[in-house]
Design a protein around this motif. Sequence first.
Motif, PDB file in Angstrom:
ATOM      1  N   TYR A  95     -22.872  19.880  -0.301  1.00 45.71           N
ATOM      2  CA  TYR A  95     -22.163  18.632  -0.539  1.00 45.71           C
ATOM      3  C   TYR A  95     -20.676  18.922  -0.435  1.00 45.71           C
ATOM      4  O   TYR A  95     -20.245  20.074  -0.565  1.00 45.71           O
ATOM      5  CB  TYR A  95     -22.441  18.093  -1.961  1.00 45.71           C
ATOM      6  CG  TYR A  95     -23.783  17.427  -2.136  1.00 45.71           C
ATOM      7  CD1 TYR A  95     -24.955  18.167  -2.182  1.00 45.71           C
ATOM      8  CD2 TYR A  95     -23.868  16.049  -2.287  1.00 45.71           C
ATOM      9  CE1 TYR A  95     -26.186  17.557  -2.359  1.00 45.71           C
ATOM     10  CE2 TYR A  95     -25.087  15.417  -2.470  1.00 45.71           C
ATOM     11  CZ  TYR A  95     -26.241  16.179  -2.505  1.00 45.71           C
ATOM     12  OH  TYR A  95     -27.455  15.559  -2.693  1.00 45.71           O
ATOM     13  N   ARG A  96     -19.916  17.876  -0.228  1.00 39.57           N
ATOM     14  CA  ARG A  96     -18.469  18.041  -0.286  1.00 39.57           C
ATOM     15  C   ARG A  96     -17.863  16.883  -1.073  1.00 39.57           C
ATOM     16  O   ARG A  96     -18.458  15.806  -1.175  1.00 39.57           O
ATOM     17  CB  ARG A  96     -17.842  18.121   1.107  1.00 39.57           C
ATOM     18  CG  ARG A  96     -17.775  16.813   1.876  1.00 39.57           C
ATOM     19  CD  ARG A  96     -17.121  17.044   3.222  1.00 39.57           C
ATOM     20  NE  ARG A  96     -16.984  15.809   3.984  1.00 39.57           N
ATOM     21  CZ  ARG A  96     -16.508  15.753   5.217  1.00 39.57           C
ATOM     22  NH1 ARG A  96     -16.115  16.864   5.833  1.00 39.57           N
ATOM     23  NH2 ARG A  96     -16.414  14.598   5.843  1.00 39.57           N
ATOM     24  N   GLN A  97     -16.693  17.138  -1.611  1.00 39.99           N
ATOM     25  CA  GLN A  97     -16.009  16.124  -2.388  1.00 39.99           C
ATOM     26  C   GLN A  97     -14.566  16.055  -1.930  1.00 39.99           C
ATOM     27  O   GLN A  97     -13.789  16.999  -2.162  1.00 39.99           O
ATOM     28  CB  GLN A  97     -16.094  16.416  -3.881  1.00 39.99           C
ATOM     29  CG  GLN A  97     -15.545  15.297  -4.746  1.00 39.99           C
ATOM     30  CD  GLN A  97     -15.799  15.521  -6.213  1.00 39.99           C
ATOM     31  OE1 GLN A  97     -15.995  16.648  -6.667  1.00 39.99           O
ATOM     32  NE2 GLN A  97     -15.798  14.440  -6.989  1.00 39.99           N
ATOM     33  N   ILE A  98     -14.270  14.976  -1.267  1.00 35.72           N
ATOM     34  CA  ILE A  98     -12.902  14.711  -0.857  1.00 35.72           C
ATOM     35  C   ILE A  98     -12.176  14.136  -2.070  1.00 35.72           C
ATOM     36  O   ILE A  98     -12.743  13.390  -2.856  1.00 35.72           O
ATOM     37  CB  ILE A  98     -12.882  13.752   0.344  1.00 35.72           C
ATOM     38  CG1 ILE A  98     -13.575  14.428   1.534  1.00 35.72           C
ATOM     39  CG2 ILE A  98     -11.464  13.318   0.696  1.00 35.72           C
ATOM     40  CD1 ILE A  98     -13.810  13.519   2.713  1.00 35.72           C
ATOM     41  N   HIS A  99     -10.914  14.472  -2.180  1.00 39.85           N
ATOM     42  CA  HIS A  99     -10.144  14.114  -3.364  1.00 39.85           C
ATOM     43  C   HIS A  99     -10.363  12.673  -3.802  1.00 39.85           C
ATOM     44  O   HIS A  99     -10.287  11.747  -3.007  1.00 39.85           O
ATOM     45  CB  HIS A  99      -8.663  14.349  -3.091  1.00 39.85           C
ATOM     46  CG  HIS A  99      -7.781  14.040  -4.266  1.00 39.85           C
ATOM     47  ND1 HIS A  99      -7.891  14.718  -5.459  1.00 39.85           N
ATOM     48  CD2 HIS A  99      -6.833  13.107  -4.443  1.00 39.85           C
ATOM     49  CE1 HIS A  99      -7.008  14.234  -6.313  1.00 39.85           C
ATOM     50  NE2 HIS A  99      -6.355  13.246  -5.714  1.00 39.85           N
ATOM     51  N   ALA A 102     -13.023  21.479  12.952  1.00 37.56           N
ATOM     52  CA  ALA A 102     -12.481  20.936  11.705  1.00 37.56           C
ATOM     53  C   ALA A 102     -11.308  19.992  11.965  1.00 37.56           C
ATOM     54  O   ALA A 102     -10.448  20.260  12.821  1.00 37.56           O
ATOM     55  CB  ALA A 102     -12.048  22.066  10.784  1.00 37.56           C
ATOM     56  N   THR A 103     -11.270  18.917  11.198  1.00 35.41           N
ATOM     57  CA  THR A 103     -10.151  17.992  11.248  1.00 35.41           C
ATOM     58  C   THR A 103      -9.495  17.936   9.870  1.00 35.41           C
ATOM     59  O   THR A 103     -10.047  18.430   8.885  1.00 35.41           O
ATOM     60  CB  THR A 103     -10.596  16.573  11.647  1.00 35.41           C
ATOM     61  OG1 THR A 103     -11.358  16.010  10.557  1.00 35.41           O
ATOM     62  CG2 THR A 103     -11.463  16.602  12.899  1.00 35.41           C
ATOM     63  N   LEU A 104      -8.336  17.312   9.814  1.00 33.20           N
ATOM     64  CA  LEU A 104      -7.623  17.228   8.541  1.00 33.20           C
ATOM     65  C   LEU A 104      -8.467  16.504   7.488  1.00 33.20           C
ATOM     66  O   LEU A 104      -8.371  16.789   6.286  1.00 33.20           O
ATOM     67  CB  LEU A 104      -6.293  16.508   8.735  1.00 33.20           C
ATOM     68  CG  LEU A 104      -5.293  17.199   9.678  1.00 33.20           C
ATOM     69  CD1 LEU A 104      -4.026  16.355   9.810  1.00 33.20           C
ATOM     70  CD2 LEU A 104      -4.964  18.599   9.205  1.00 33.20           C
ATOM     71  N   ARG A 105      -9.319  15.591   7.948  1.00 34.11           N
ATOM     72  CA  ARG A 105     -10.160  14.835   7.014  1.00 34.11           C
ATOM     73  C   ARG A 105     -11.279  15.676   6.409  1.00 34.11           C
ATOM     74  O   ARG A 105     -11.973  15.216   5.501  1.00 34.11           O
ATOM     75  CB  ARG A 105     -10.746  13.617   7.715  1.00 34.11           C
ATOM     76  CG  ARG A 105      -9.715  12.540   8.008  1.00 34.11           C
ATOM     77  CD  ARG A 105     -10.327  11.370   8.749  1.00 34.11           C
ATOM     78  NE  ARG A 105     -10.819  11.743  10.073  1.00 34.11           N
ATOM     79  CZ  ARG A 105     -11.401  10.908  10.910  1.00 34.11           C
ATOM     80  NH1 ARG A 105     -11.609   9.663  10.573  1.00 34.11           N
ATOM     81  NH2 ARG A 105     -11.789  11.324  12.106  1.00 34.11           N
ATOM     82  N   ASP A 106     -11.465  16.888   6.918  1.00 31.00           N
ATOM     83  CA  ASP A 106     -12.475  17.782   6.339  1.00 31.00           C
ATOM     84  C   ASP A 106     -11.936  18.555   5.141  1.00 31.00           C
ATOM     85  O   ASP A 106     -12.679  19.337   4.527  1.00 31.00           O
ATOM     86  CB  ASP A 106     -12.980  18.759   7.402  1.00 31.00           C
ATOM     87  CG  ASP A 106     -13.794  18.066   8.485  1.00 31.00           C
ATOM     88  OD1 ASP A 106     -13.656  18.463   9.662  1.00 31.00           O
ATOM     89  OD2 ASP A 106     -14.548  17.131   8.157  1.00 31.00           O
ATOM     90  N   THR A 107     -10.668  18.382   4.825  1.00 27.03           N
ATOM     91  CA  THR A 107     -10.122  19.021   3.631  1.00 27.03           C
ATOM     92  C   THR A 107     -10.831  18.461   2.404  1.00 27.03           C
ATOM     93  O   THR A 107     -10.818  17.251   2.168  1.00 27.03           O
ATOM     94  CB  THR A 107      -8.608  18.771   3.530  1.00 27.03           C
ATOM     95  OG1 THR A 107      -7.941  19.452   4.580  1.00 27.03           O
ATOM     96  CG2 THR A 107      -8.061  19.255   2.192  1.00 27.03           C
ATOM     97  N   ALA A 108     -11.478  19.363   1.646  1.00 23.52           N
ATOM     98  CA  ALA A 108     -12.311  18.917   0.529  1.00 23.52           C
ATOM     99  C   ALA A 108     -12.798  20.150  -0.235  1.00 23.52           C
ATOM    100  O   ALA A 108     -12.579  21.288   0.195  1.00 23.52           O
ATOM    101  CB  ALA A 108     -13.520  18.121   1.029  1.00 23.52           C
ATOM    102  N   VAL A 109     -13.482  19.902  -1.340  1.00 21.34           N
ATOM    103  CA  VAL A 109     -14.195  20.970  -2.038  1.00 21.34           C
ATOM    104  C   VAL A 109     -15.645  20.926  -1.567  1.00 21.34           C
ATOM    105  O   VAL A 109     -16.274  19.869  -1.593  1.00 21.34           O
ATOM    106  CB  VAL A 109     -14.136  20.798  -3.561  1.00 21.34           C
ATOM    107  CG1 VAL A 109     -14.947  21.897  -4.260  1.00 21.34           C
ATOM    108  CG2 VAL A 109     -12.685  20.828  -4.042  1.00 21.34           C
ATOM    109  N   TYR A 110     -16.143  22.077  -1.123  1.00 16.49           N
ATOM    110  CA  TYR A 110     -17.490  22.167  -0.583  1.00 16.49           C
ATOM    111  C   TYR A 110     -18.382  22.908  -1.581  1.00 16.49           C
ATOM    112  O   TYR A 110     -18.065  24.020  -2.007  1.00 16.49           O
ATOM    113  CB  TYR A 110     -17.473  22.884   0.765  1.00 16.49           C
ATOM    114  CG  TYR A 110     -16.895  22.024   1.860  1.00 16.49           C
ATOM    115  CD1 TYR A 110     -15.518  21.819   1.960  1.00 16.49           C
ATOM    116  CD2 TYR A 110     -17.725  21.380   2.769  1.00 16.49           C
ATOM    117  CE1 TYR A 110     -14.986  21.010   2.942  1.00 16.49           C
ATOM    118  CE2 TYR A 110     -17.200  20.568   3.760  1.00 16.49           C
ATOM    119  CZ  TYR A 110     -15.841  20.383   3.835  1.00 16.49           C
ATOM    120  OH  TYR A 110     -15.312  19.562   4.808  1.00 16.49           O
TER     121      TYR A 110
END
Lengths: 112, 115
Positions: free
Chosen positions: A36-40, A78-86
């Motif tokens: 799972y990932r969690q974007i801010h 990867a794109t900038l929108r992939d910045t997240a906690v995985y």
Amino acid sequence: DAKTTQPPSMDCAEGRAANLPCNHSTISGNEYVYWYRQIHSQGPQYIIHGLKNNETNEMASLIITEDRKSSTLILPHATLRDTAVYYCIVRVIIQGAQKLVFGQGTRLTINP
Amino acid sequence: DAGVIQSPRHEVTEMGQEVTLRCKPISGHNSLFWYRQTMMRGLELLIYFNNNVPIDDSGMPEDRFSAKMPNASFSTLKIQPSEPRDSAVYFCASRLTGIRTETQYFGPGTRLLVL
């Protein structure tokens, strides 16, 4: 109960493949690995899951080692929108109930 | 599909007040989960329901917390009385059980601040 270990943080350049490792050496034979990932400021988002074979969907690929003691999540471009906690998660059974137990995850930063 | 719906999205209240968080799961899903997320403790499972029945509430912090699921389309998480340490983001998630996998779909969360 199977436990996962992930690096606390990683960086990746935009457009490159992001490879996120996860160790789950105590995984049982019938337990799935979930990512799972969690974007801010958002709720966690399901990415992919697998049992033994490698898996691919529109978001990512999951490579599971033959002994199933580790896996790698791959974001191919990867794109900038992939910045997240995985989060790498192994389903656990606690008091007879099946649960997903979230650890601290890997904070992935995609740099322009 | 609208996804999991939570309300309110933000809640600010004073210590001692009752707080009620609401969740509408994805239509057709038969399991519902309540989580709490804080910087210190990360994402914690509080309780989950299967077919509207509470299966495991071992994560509920104390008696001040209660959760209900009167029907398949609605659940509430109530805190009474609220305390500043209850400040967190509360997520609701739903899942279709009866299959081997555990894919959960999360709502946007309710950000609770107790003053």
